[in-house]
Scaffold this motif. Structure first.
Motif, mmCIF file in Angstrom:
data_model
loop_
_atom_site.group_PDB
_atom_site.id
_atom_site.type_symbol
_atom_site.label_atom_id
_atom_site.label_comp_id
_atom_site.label_asym_id
_atom_site.label_seq_id
_atom_site.Cartn_x
_atom_site.Cartn_y
_atom_site.Cartn_z
ATOM 1 N N MET C 1 4.685 2.120 0.966
ATOM 2 C CA MET C 1 3.280 2.412 0.697
ATOM 3 C C MET C 1 2.746 3.383 1.740
ATOM 4 O O MET C 1 3.398 3.643 2.746
ATOM 5 C CB MET C 1 2.482 1.110 0.726
ATOM 6 N N LYS C 2 1.593 3.900 1.448
ATOM 7 C CA LYS C 2 0.925 4.796 2.382
ATOM 8 C C LYS C 2 -0.469 4.275 2.664
ATOM 9 O O LYS C 2 -1.129 3.721 1.782
ATOM 10 C CB LYS C 2 0.777 6.189 1.766
ATOM 11 N N LEU C 3 -0.912 4.476 3.893
ATOM 12 C CA LEU C 3 -2.320 4.271 4.204
ATOM 13 C C LEU C 3 -3.102 5.456 3.652
ATOM 14 O O LEU C 3 -2.690 6.609 3.817
ATOM 15 C CB LEU C 3 -2.527 4.250 5.713
ATOM 16 N N ALA C 4 -4.254 5.190 3.044
ATOM 17 C CA ALA C 4 -5.062 6.293 2.515
ATOM 18 C C ALA C 4 -6.535 5.914 2.549
ATOM 19 O O ALA C 4 -6.888 4.738 2.664
ATOM 20 C CB ALA C 4 -4.634 6.624 1.088
ATOM 21 N N ILE C 54 -10.359 2.057 3.379
ATOM 22 C CA ILE C 54 -8.959 2.339 3.727
ATOM 23 C C ILE C 54 -8.095 1.434 2.853
ATOM 24 O O ILE C 54 -8.296 0.210 2.827
ATOM 25 C CB ILE C 54 -8.680 2.049 5.221
ATOM 26 N N VAL C 55 -7.171 2.038 2.132
ATOM 27 C CA VAL C 55 -6.408 1.293 1.136
ATOM 28 C C VAL C 55 -4.915 1.525 1.311
ATOM 29 O O VAL C 55 -4.488 2.442 2.020
ATOM 30 C CB VAL C 55 -6.834 1.706 -0.301
ATOM 31 N N LEU C 56 -4.152 0.668 0.659
ATOM 32 C CA LEU C 56 -2.691 0.816 0.597
ATOM 33 C C LEU C 56 -2.342 1.405 -0.760
ATOM 34 O O LEU C 56 -2.716 0.846 -1.794
ATOM 35 C CB LEU C 56 -2.019 -0.545 0.761
ATOM 36 N N ILE C 82 -6.736 -3.502 0.073
ATOM 37 C CA ILE C 82 -7.745 -2.854 0.920
ATOM 38 C C ILE C 82 -7.510 -3.347 2.339
ATOM 39 O O ILE C 82 -7.410 -4.560 2.574
ATOM 40 C CB ILE C 82 -9.175 -3.190 0.427
ATOM 41 N N VAL C 83 -7.366 -2.412 3.279
ATOM 42 C CA VAL C 83 -7.076 -2.788 4.664
ATOM 43 C C VAL C 83 -8.347 -3.328 5.325
ATOM 44 O O VAL C 83 -9.434 -2.790 5.122
ATOM 45 C CB VAL C 83 -6.520 -1.560 5.434
#
Lengths: 84, 84, 84, 84, 84
Positions: C1-4, C54-56, C82-83
């Motif tokens: 996954m990516k942080l976005a 900030i989401v994954l 959701i972070v």
């Protein structure tokens, strides 16, 4: 998915069976301000997108087969929608 | 898919079973003006593409297996058509 | 996954059936310090993420179909959490 | 697939079950002139490739499982052949 | 697979069901000399990797589901082993 702009189409007489009667569009990724980014790619079109249209490009084989409605077709990128 | 130009082929004696009697072509992505972009890759050919031909490269395992007609073969990139 | 980070959304009237009533969010990858990196992409949202969250981002078709709960849907990227 | 050169191997005691007794090689992509391009990656080897060998790297899970002969194994990149 | 270093973890309260009770680690690719390359990504951990550990990152959904032991989980990247 990626935002992209339709910039042309490709004509291929020698092609795989599942691409017969499909439109192959040349699209280029854009950012949210509309600026072109990255390299052009070829996506199958199912929504009659025209040159200049902003479209959603989906890059996953299973999804492309679902959108085109051909569960055994050979697709890696497809136009999934036209942005308003 | 990507537009690419065929620039060579690869000979491999020690290879996986599903690649026996398959042609492995070296291709390089091009943009719509024909300029080479990105790095070369190896694609299985099923359409007798020759060096210099402009081809469509499809990069998805399920699609490649469909085009080659080998549902259990080991393929990640395949020539899906030759551009007119 | 990516942080976005979620930076917007996309409205598309002409779209594939499995995207009806789905939220399409524009997200951009960030590094662990929060700096934007890479290009924006479009992810399906299932968690009511808002702009600035900030989401994954999970980029794999089978996983996206699992999260959305639509085993035949056309998805290549999805917000997986959701972070805090 | 990609052309790559074998530059080393990796030893991992704590690893997933399907990697037991498998050789994990460090490979780096090369262009057709042999110049190293891109970043190193780790590929499972099934053909006794040695350091310095030029190999074909196949990056697709289904294909890798076919080559290794383990339909449930955890593989994303595999050496598919050794270039003559 | 890629060589990577574990540099942190991510806490997400709002997340998909298959990520409950899973550790989400922030990892960054490294080259064979240990130099960080590329951008950070988030991988599911099943091997109790700690910050600073050098790990093998496998990026393929089917493989990740095999390693985690959840055939329907939503995973695109997983820690497949810890390098000695």
């Amino acid at each position: 998915m990626k935002l992209a702009k339709v910039i042309g189409n490709v004509v291929s007489t020698i092609k795989t069976t599942s691409h017969q009667n499909k439109k192959l569009m040349v699209v280029i990724s854009i950012d949210s301000s509309g600026k072109e980014i990255g390299d052009a790619m070829i996506a199958i079109d199912h929504f009659q997108a025209g040159i200049g249209d902003i479209v959603l490009i989906l890059e996953e084989g299973g999804s492309a087969r679902d959108i085109i409605g051909d569960p055994k077709g050979a697709f890696d990128a497809v136009i999934a929608g036209i942005v308003d």
